[in-house]
Design an enzyme around this catalytic site. Sequence first.
Site, mmCIF file in Angstrom:
data_model
loop_
_atom_site.group_PDB
_atom_site.id
_atom_site.type_symbol
_atom_site.label_atom_id
_atom_site.label_comp_id
_atom_site.label_asym_id
_atom_site.label_seq_id
_atom_site.Cartn_x
_atom_site.Cartn_y
_atom_site.Cartn_z
ATOM 1 N N CYS A 329 1.067 -0.773 0.122
ATOM 2 C CA CYS A 329 0.346 -0.677 -0.083
ATOM 3 C C CYS A 329 0.871 0.853 -0.021
ATOM 4 O O CYS A 329 1.632 1.158 0.903
ATOM 5 C CB CYS A 329 -1.089 0.081 1.336
ATOM 6 S SG CYS A 329 -1.569 -0.897 1.060
ATOM 7 N N ARG A 426 -4.286 -3.095 -16.609
ATOM 8 C CA ARG A 426 -5.533 -3.016 -16.913
ATOM 9 C C ARG A 426 -6.139 -2.068 -18.232
ATOM 10 O O ARG A 426 -7.156 -2.365 -18.618
ATOM 11 C CB ARG A 426 -6.313 -2.850 -15.113
ATOM 12 C CG ARG A 426 -7.389 -2.902 -14.221
ATOM 13 C CD ARG A 426 -7.906 -3.163 -13.368
ATOM 14 N NE ARG A 426 -6.819 -3.651 -12.400
ATOM 15 C CZ ARG A 426 -6.297 -2.122 -11.219
ATOM 16 N NH1 ARG A 426 -7.098 -1.349 -10.745
ATOM 17 N NH2 ARG A 426 -5.901 -2.006 -10.352
HETATM 18 P P1 XMP Z 1 -1.008 -7.059 3.130
HETATM 19 O O1 XMP Z 1 -0.060 -6.389 4.136
HETATM 20 O O2 XMP Z 1 -1.376 -8.606 3.407
HETATM 21 O O3 XMP Z 1 -2.061 -6.275 2.796
HETATM 22 O O4 XMP Z 1 -0.230 -7.424 1.712
HETATM 23 C C1 XMP Z 1 -3.694 -6.763 2.261
HETATM 24 C C2 XMP Z 1 -4.132 -5.238 1.770
HETATM 25 O O5 XMP Z 1 -3.836 -4.162 0.872
HETATM 26 C C3 XMP Z 1 -4.593 -3.268 0.321
HETATM 27 N N1 XMP Z 1 -4.298 -2.820 -1.083
HETATM 28 C C4 XMP Z 1 -3.429 -1.719 -1.271
HETATM 29 N N2 XMP Z 1 -3.632 -0.695 -0.299
HETATM 30 N N3 XMP Z 1 -2.598 0.346 -2.266
HETATM 31 C C5 XMP Z 1 -3.400 0.028 -0.931
HETATM 32 O O6 XMP Z 1 -3.217 1.572 -0.336
HETATM 33 C C6 XMP Z 1 -2.697 -1.077 -3.198
HETATM 34 O O7 XMP Z 1 -2.075 -0.958 -4.275
HETATM 35 C C7 XMP Z 1 -3.165 -1.784 -2.564
HETATM 36 N N4 XMP Z 1 -3.220 -3.152 -2.953
HETATM 37 C C8 XMP Z 1 -4.099 -3.949 -2.147
HETATM 38 C C9 XMP Z 1 -6.205 -4.752 0.195
HETATM 39 O O8 XMP Z 1 -7.456 -3.975 1.425
HETATM 40 C C10 XMP Z 1 -5.561 -5.815 0.435
HETATM 41 O O9 XMP Z 1 -6.169 -6.241 0.882
#
Ligand code: XMP
Length: 478
Positions: A329, A426
């Site tokens: 994130c 995408r």
């Molecule tokens: P972990 O820490 O388990 O978190 O890898 C997974 C969650 O991260 C979120 N997610 C994102 N959040 N930008 C964000 O700010 C992104 O590009 C992104 N991709 C995933 C999402 O909620 C996921 O379940």
Amino acid sequence: MIGINLNSEERKLILDFFALKQLPHDVALTFGDVALPEGHSDIRSRSEISDFRTQLSPNLKLSIPFISANMESVTGPEMIIAVEREGGLGIIPQSIPVEEKKRILDVVKRADCARINDPLTINFGKTLREAKNLMNRFKIYSLVVVDEKFMPLGILSTRDWKYETDENKKVEELMSANLIKANHDIGFEEARSILRKNKIEKLPLVDKTGKLTSLITAHGLFYHMHYPRALRDENGQFIRVGSIGVGKTFKPEHMQDIELQINSGITALLIDTARAFSENTRDAIVAVKKAFPKLTLIVGNVSTPEGAKFLFESGADVVKVGQGPGEACRTREVGIGIPQLTAIAACSAVAKKFGKTVIADGGIKNPGDIVKAIIAGASAVMIGYLFAGTEESPPEPYSYYSEDLKADLAVKDYIGSASHHAQLSRIGKGNLDYLRRPEGVKRIVPVTGTLSRRVSDLLDGMRSAMSYLGARNLKELH
Ligand code: XMP
């Protein structure tokens, strides 16, 4: 009128909840900011702890509180099957085309299923080429061969065509015609003994007129015994959760996508957007609830109690909490988000008022984080990073030279859903109009073995924490 602010009673509820959890309410914290004090324990060994059951909604009862992240580099059919065998839940990404979602849901529906109610069939006059295409599409290794009246005539399985080079050959020439059938009402025990006695793997079931109705497989029966905690519906099939984005406006096309997924038997739908505290999301929830009142709605993401209240009042059954805590994130770079433990606790206090639940999404790095998320009120955690390196995640592994270790490592890509990488993919597929400032990154993760091993490692860590705390199950942790 749906409130976008908390009233004084709700504010008090949150303060009381924080006091109960011994969390400060005037400073926001994340997992690493807190440690858990030991508690008196009558648990003599961590091996006594085996109950990790949790409930998200009346029809989503999990044996373990883990959900694989709805990200393209984490959850595909293999991941859903692997995590649901363990008793957790897998959710497909909303960003993939609906045809692909449907294909995945159909693969999952057929996997490990002891009684398949709509078995894949092929007419006896079709060619081997057509049969192979069908099997490849659904990742299965055999088909029931039927006539025009849907009477079963035989089984075509891999061993029947393995050495056949002529793909124009008719199915009826290749199939095993020595067919043993049974009545549609047969129970699993009786079916098991027929399969064993005749040393066969498939038992087609027929109605009174002899028409094919369903199929019992030895493979499915075996998996039912082998994975007693698996997350299955009343038909013995893995639970399927669909997903949908919201876009600028909720359009009829969104409804068509949902209908297609409903045809694959979904129990619940994830309405997925990075900022769910929005009118777009409310429109989506209201429209979906009206059209499909029985569908359980998981909605996210938010990170404030106001956001959670807004979603529950709009009709959400489960709210997904987390803005920016995850490993891939970068949403915090635009200044948005609340440290995750505080966000979970505040949203959980609101969920409690509505008799609903929350999923803690993102930032889980170890078993302690899971335990903390659950103590803070979450009913389950969503996991991306820790599952991304397992054998079952969709990306292909490749070799990467680590300067630190002076060795080649097997790695996979873990791709943030809002990263440039994901956006470009995408755009290439026509699912995104233009490139936005990235709010996620691509990471490399070492390949860590099977999902099952990872799950068992996390559960073992949770067992350890729970034994320190004197909690035998997740209710006691709460
Ligand atoms: P972990 O820490 O388990 O978190 O890898 C997974 C969650 O991260 C979120 N997610 C994102 N959040 N930008 C964000 O700010 C992104 O590009 C992104 N991709 C995933 C999402 O909620 C996921 O379940």
